[in-house]
Design an enzyme around this catalytic site. Structure first.
Site, mmCIF file in Angstrom:
data_model
loop_
_atom_site.group_PDB
_atom_site.id
_atom_site.type_symbol
_atom_site.label_atom_id
_atom_site.label_comp_id
_atom_site.label_asym_id
_atom_site.label_seq_id
_atom_site.Cartn_x
_atom_site.Cartn_y
_atom_site.Cartn_z
ATOM 1 N N ALA A 126 -7.556 -11.187 -0.867
ATOM 2 C CA ALA A 126 -8.123 -11.354 0.716
ATOM 3 C C ALA A 126 -9.160 -10.171 1.003
ATOM 4 O O ALA A 126 -8.704 -8.994 1.353
ATOM 5 C CB ALA A 126 -7.192 -11.927 1.449
ATOM 6 N N GLY A 137 -3.704 -12.230 -3.062
ATOM 7 C CA GLY A 137 -4.382 -13.702 -3.364
ATOM 8 C C GLY A 137 -4.972 -13.636 -4.703
ATOM 9 O O GLY A 137 -5.304 -14.543 -5.405
ATOM 10 N N GLU A 179 -2.322 -14.678 -7.060
ATOM 11 C CA GLU A 179 -2.050 -15.786 -6.606
ATOM 12 C C GLU A 179 -3.150 -16.741 -7.650
ATOM 13 O O GLU A 179 -2.654 -17.809 -7.721
ATOM 14 C CB GLU A 179 -1.823 -15.711 -4.881
ATOM 15 C CG GLU A 179 -0.123 -15.516 -4.094
ATOM 16 C CD GLU A 179 -0.878 -15.938 -2.485
ATOM 17 O OE1 GLU A 179 -0.099 -16.673 -2.450
ATOM 18 O OE2 GLU A 179 -1.553 -15.279 -1.974
ATOM 19 N N GLU A 204 1.983 -7.721 -0.023
ATOM 20 C CA GLU A 204 1.683 -7.884 0.975
ATOM 21 C C GLU A 204 3.121 -7.550 1.970
ATOM 22 O O GLU A 204 2.573 -7.894 3.405
ATOM 23 C CB GLU A 204 1.679 -10.175 0.713
ATOM 24 C CG GLU A 204 0.890 -10.422 0.653
ATOM 25 C CD GLU A 204 0.068 -10.711 -0.286
ATOM 26 O OE1 GLU A 204 0.399 -11.576 -1.390
ATOM 27 O OE2 GLU A 204 1.008 -10.008 -1.641
#
Length: 302
Positions: A103, A148, A151, A172
């Site tokens: 992100a 992310g 992911e 994270e």
């Protein structure tokens, strides 16, 4: 933006949508482009080189639009194999040495709580859409895949890392959060509970070779080849096969994790139902005829 169009199942409308996506690649943060040398392979590009493809609100919106283009591509049902048809999708960066850094934390600092919540919901939805695409998908990881970004690759069917990539991980917990777009769940399914906990609890960074050893990626390119070079080679192996069979195989394999082991025959019944649908297809007949004639089959997706 990549596209502003009403989705249609008409192939002509879809073709125009893809051409429109390609025509705005200089400003788009996510766009689709076919591989010229491989007409049945397309790339979904991430295009924020200045931020290592950190996922912004705009990129996410354009990424979702690209998934809609791919999802509603029904041309293979009607058109001959000479038509450009997406049978395998490769997710990659427009810039060398990049994949996706997660992100956009700079943008995140300016977002309201409502915008953050919407972003997380939309990102989770987009990764679900990517995971459920009917054709095989490959992540070509030619640079850092963090948070992310990793992911995102977990939502693809296969992952290929460049031989020189040194930062693959889920950091994270160092930022006071956890993977929030399905990463905890997909990590467990991909790696097993122990390795998933290790990867997330320690926030460790893996090299490409380590990621291969852990099972985070499926292939590592050999120097001087890039992850995309190896991903394209893998795509070549995939698209040789019957497209309807590939779709059925993906559906059956995906359901293997949806159905509990206690369901017993239910898992096998679903596989059999997917198998039976292929027995009367023209591609199945073509495969048998080609085998008899000792020639390569010509699949039409029918």
């Amino acid at each position: 933006m990549v596209s502003r169009f009403i989705l249609s199942r008409s192939s002509s409308v879809l073709s125009r949508a893809i051409r429109r996506s390609i025509s705005t690649t200089s400003t788009a943060e996510a766009f689709i482009q076919p591989v010229p040398s491989h007409p049945t392979v397309a790339c979904l590009f991430l295009n924020r080189p200045q931020s290592k493809n950190a996922i912004s609100m705009r990129m996410l919106q354009e990424f979702q639009e690209c998934l809609d283009i791919v999802k509603f591509d029904k041309r293979h049902v009607h058109n001959p194999p000479s038509t450009n048809v997406i049978r395998t999708l490769i997710l990659r960066s427009t810039s060398a040495g990049s994949f996706c850094a997660g992100a956009d934390l700079i943008e995140r600092r300016t977002m309201t709580p409502m915008q953050v919540n919407k972003f997380l919901v939309d990102l989770r939805s987009a990764l679900g859409e990517l995971e459920s695409l009917p054709m095989p998908t490959i992540a070509a990881i030619d640079g850092p895949a963090l948070g992310g970004g990793l992911e995102l690759s977990f939502a693809c069917d296969l992952r290929v890392a460049g031989h020189d990539v040194t930062k693959i991980g889920l950091p994270e917990t160092r930022l006071g959060i956890i993977p929030g777009a399905g990463g905890t769940q997909r990590a467990v399914r991909l790696l097993g509970m122990s390795k998933a906990k290790d990867l997330i609890f320690t926030a460790r960074m893996l090299t490409a070779a380590e990621a291969l050893d852990w099972g985070v990626v499926d292939y590592v390119s050999t120097a001087p080849s890039s992850a995309f070079d190896r991903a394209l080679q893998l795509a070549e192996d995939i698209v040789k096969n019957a497209p309807l069979a590939l779709r059925a195989a993906k559906q059956a394999l995906s359901h293997a994790t949806d159905l509990p082991l206690e369901s017993g025959n239910e898992c096998l019944d679903f596989e059999r139902a997917s198998y039976d649908l292929l027995l009367t297809t023209k591609d199945r007949t073509e495969a048998l005829e080609a085998f008899k004639a000792k020639r390569p089959p010509v699949f039409r997706g029918e």
